[in-house]
Design a protein around this motif. Structure first.
Motif, PDB file in Angstrom:
ATOM      1  N   SER A  58       0.841  -1.208   0.000  1.00 20.04           N
ATOM      2  CA  SER A  58       0.000   0.000   0.000  1.00 20.04           C
ATOM      3  C   SER A  58       0.871   1.253   0.000  1.00 20.04           C
ATOM      4  N   ASP A 179      -5.442  -0.791  -4.946  1.00 24.53           N
ATOM      5  CA  ASP A 179      -4.913  -1.460  -3.751  1.00 24.53           C
ATOM      6  C   ASP A 179      -5.874  -2.571  -3.331  1.00 24.53           C
ATOM      7  N   GLU A 180      -5.496  -3.798  -3.593  1.00 25.63           N
ATOM      8  CA  GLU A 180      -6.302  -4.989  -3.280  1.00 25.63           C
ATOM      9  C   GLU A 180      -7.748  -4.859  -3.760  1.00 25.63           C
TER      10      GLU A 180
HETATM   11 MG   LIG Z   1      -2.004  -2.847   2.045  1.00 23.23          MG
END
Ligand SMILES: [Mg+2]
Ligand SMILES: Nc1ncnc2c1ncn2[C@@H]1O[C@H](COP(=O)(O)OP(=O)(O)OP(=O)(O)O)[C@@H](O)[C@H]1O
Length: 234
Positions: A58, A179-180
């Protein structure tokens, strides 16, 4: 220094990260989230950033996305050193050249799918002509044309993430950072989100950089950057 170069040789780099360090201080505690990360992502790639929890995924996406600044090292986006940008220019790059997709979708609950996708255009005060058609064509491309009036609460997680993809693309950015993006979705839905990224990558040439924990999703990337403890693993 670890260097990782994604494949697709010959294309100009759209993201270049050189020797980036990022340290966080929380009271007494010091965390070196990135410890000399270098990597190059050629234009038109789909790149996965993988690694254990806390490895810096991140943090890396945030510094590439101008949401955070590195302590040292350089970041070039579309061949421009981002350290040379003043805050107004950085905001403009963020708004027009970058798109963002988040794990928890981050749609505005009181706005319809259409209004969520349109919002970045309104913020950027882009010309009104053709706006409606472009927003609708994106909603159509993510399979939600007939859900345009639904609010996020009236959509499934997968549908919300598809709205978020349409929103990320509405300013025709060169790079979309995610992010994910599939972490809150079941694996079949996660797969379909990656398929959409592949399709937009082919049709619009957009570069996608995303982080993931899911090996099946990682497999769908064209290149993989493996982080471990704030450095790129060999
Ligand atoms: Mg992360
Ligand atoms: N704002 C912050 N303040 C203090 N420490 C932070 C901050 N953001 C991240 N960290 C620390 O930096 C390290 C890297 O965090 P980061 O969130 O980048 O990891 P990650 O790979 O994304 O992990 P996850 O897979 O759990 O999302 C971790 O040790 C984390 O605790």
């Amino acid at each position: 220094m670890n260097t990782s170069t994604a494949d697709s040789p010959g294309l100009p780099p759209v993201v270049t990260v050189s020797s980036v360090h990022k340290r966080y201080r929380l009271g007494e505690r010091v965390v070196d989230a990135l410890r000399g990360v270098s990597l190059t992502i050629p234009a038109g790639t789909i790149c996965a950033i993988v690694g254990p929890s806390g490895s810096g995924k991140s943090t890396l996406l945030n510094v590439i996305g101008l949401l955070d600044t590195p302590d040292s090292g350089t970041i070039r986006l579309e061949e421009r050193d981002v350290a040379s940008l003043n805050p107004t220019e950085a905001a403009r790059v963020r708004r027009t050249r970058l798109g963002f997709i988040f794990q928890d979708f981050n749609l505005i609950p009181v706005l319809s799918a259409f209004e969520n996708v349109e919002l970045p255009l309104r913020v950027g005060q882009s010309a009104k002509a053709g706006r409606r058609e472009w927003v609708m064509s994106l909603l159509d491309a993510v399979g939600l044309a007939d859900h345009w009036s639904h609010r996020p609460g009236q959509l499934s997680g997968g549908q919300q993430q598809r709205v978020a993809i349409a929103r990320a693309l509405v300013n025709r950015p060169g790079i979309v950072l995610a992010d994910e993006p599939t972490a809150n979705l079941d694996s079949a839905t996660g797969h379909s989100i990656l398929e959409l990224m592949h399709r937009f990558n082919r049709e619009l040439g957009t570069t996608f950089v995303f982080s993931t924990h899911d090996p099946a999703v990682e497999e769908m990337a064209r290149s993989v950057v493996r982080l471990h403890d704030g450095v790129v693993a060999a």
